[in-house]
Scaffold this active site. Structure first.
Site, PDB file in Angstrom:
ATOM      1  N   CYS A 157      48.610  37.983  46.218  1.00  0.00           N
ATOM      2  CA  CYS A 157      50.068  38.080  46.198  1.00  0.00           C
ATOM      3  C   CYS A 157      50.695  36.804  46.782  1.00  0.00           C
ATOM      4  O   CYS A 157      50.393  36.416  47.912  1.00  0.00           O
ATOM      5  CB  CYS A 157      50.533  39.291  46.986  1.00  0.00           C
ATOM      6  N   GLY A 284      48.319  38.186  32.012  1.00  0.00           N
ATOM      7  CA  GLY A 284      49.405  38.897  32.660  1.00  0.00           C
ATOM      8  C   GLY A 284      50.740  38.670  31.992  1.00  0.00           C
ATOM      9  O   GLY A 284      51.045  39.240  30.943  1.00  0.00           O
TER      10      GLY A 284
END
Length: 345
Positions: A157, A284
């Site tokens: 992240c 993604g």
């Protein structure tokens, strides 16, 4: 891509140019069909050769015939979108990030994220936590109660409010804690559920942690590595540094490494595997609004040209409306359909 993605630091390996040259010289492939649309930089990229791309094996229990995975994206990859991606051609789609501590507290939203559509064949979850005890509990819960087939630990992240507290992409800077978290997950998941770790290269070009992290993760028994080939401070800005993926392949040759970043079209998936020698590709944001990217990439990785042209506007609208209905049925709350917006953008 015509050339390797650039390295972020001096001394990264030069890539797979020897292999690429051999492939180029030995390729005897049918010409691309007229409907196949590709960027100029990839116009000479042919589908995979026979035997060039192998099934992706994760642990003892999970094998993906085509090594193509839909990436976890917070607030986006709920069950209806995962289902769309796997129906389009992804072999597996990973859930939105589930926070171990809130799952342990019985948070309703976290429990909802850890659910799968009845038509999803593989239950893959991404888990985040900074306390080994919470990771241990969450993994046991997900395996024993939710019946997951794969757990991916989020150490990638890039959000500043997370990394500034030492979490996300910053956590591998604390190798002892990183080791304890990975160890807790592997032991709790057991031998039948593979655990992978998803990383970035590090916080900044000056704080690269990916090589040390994968060596630790390998020592603790993970079944695979996923590298988003950017640093956290890059966020999603170009370029992705594919040479870092190849570097991990060399660092842990006994583990499958899955590359992620700058796979915008089907030919990019083939090129990433050729240039880095990785064992799988994760896609993604490039698939947002373009689920047929998985169909095209799966074809190219299987040694075939895409058999259909990209959908026309009417087909896209029909697909979007179907997805909207599926999402509304899943959420059972018409206020939740705003989450479908990524497909429509």
């Amino acid at each position: 891509m015509a050339a390797l993605k650039p390295a972020i630091a001096v001394g990264l390996p030069s890539g797979r140019t020897d292999v690429l040259a051999a492939v180029s010289q030995s390729t005897a492939v049918k010409a691309a069909p007229q409907h196949y649309l590709v960027s100029a930089q990839n116009r000479d990229v042919a589908p995979a050769l026979p035997g060039e791309v192998q099934p992706l094996r994760l642990g003892k229990s999970l094998e993906l015939k085509v090594p193509l995975i839909a990436a976890p994206m917070a607030g986006i990859t709920a069950a209806p979108l995962r289902l769309m991606y796997t129906q389009a051609g992804a072999s597996m789609a990973v859930s939105e990030m589930v926070i171990a501590s809130t799952l342990r507290e019985g948070n309703a939203a976290s429990k909802h994220l850890a659910k799968w559509h009845p038509d999803e064949r593989i239950h893959s979850v991404q888990l985040y936590g900074v306390r080994p005890g919470s990771i241990d509990w969450a993994c046991r819960c997900l395996v024993q109660e939710a019946g997951v087939h794969h757990i991916d630990l989020n150490f990638g992240c890039p959000v500043r409010k997370v990394t500034s507290k030492g979490g996300g992409s910053a956590l591998p800077l604390r190798p002892q804690l990183f080791r304890r978290l990975v160890s807790a997950a592997v032991k709790a998941a057991g031998q039948d559920v593979p655990v992978t770790v998803k990383l970035r290269m590090g916080l900044t070009p000056e704080l690269l942690t990916h090589i040390q992290a994968v060596v630790i993760a390998a020592d603790e028994g993970v079944s695979g590595i996923i590298l988003h080939a950017r640093t956290a401070n890059q966020q999603y800005s170009p370029p992705a540094h594919w040479e870092a993926v190849h570097q991990l392949v060399q660092a842990v040759p006994h583990l499958p490494v899955i590359g992620n970043g700058d796979v915008f079209e089907a030919a990019d998936a083939v090129q990433m595997m050729r240039q880095t020698d990785c064992k799988g590709v994760m896609v993604g944001r490039a698939a947002l609004g373009r689920p047929w990217l998985f169909r095209e990439a799966a074809a190219m990785l299987s040694g075939q040209w895409p058999d259909l042209p990209p959908p026309r506007l009417g087909e896209v609208l029909q697909l979007a409306l179907h997805h909207l209905q599926t999402w509304a049925d899943w959420e059972q709350d018409e206020m939740s359909v705003h989450n479908v917006s990524p497909l429509l953008e």
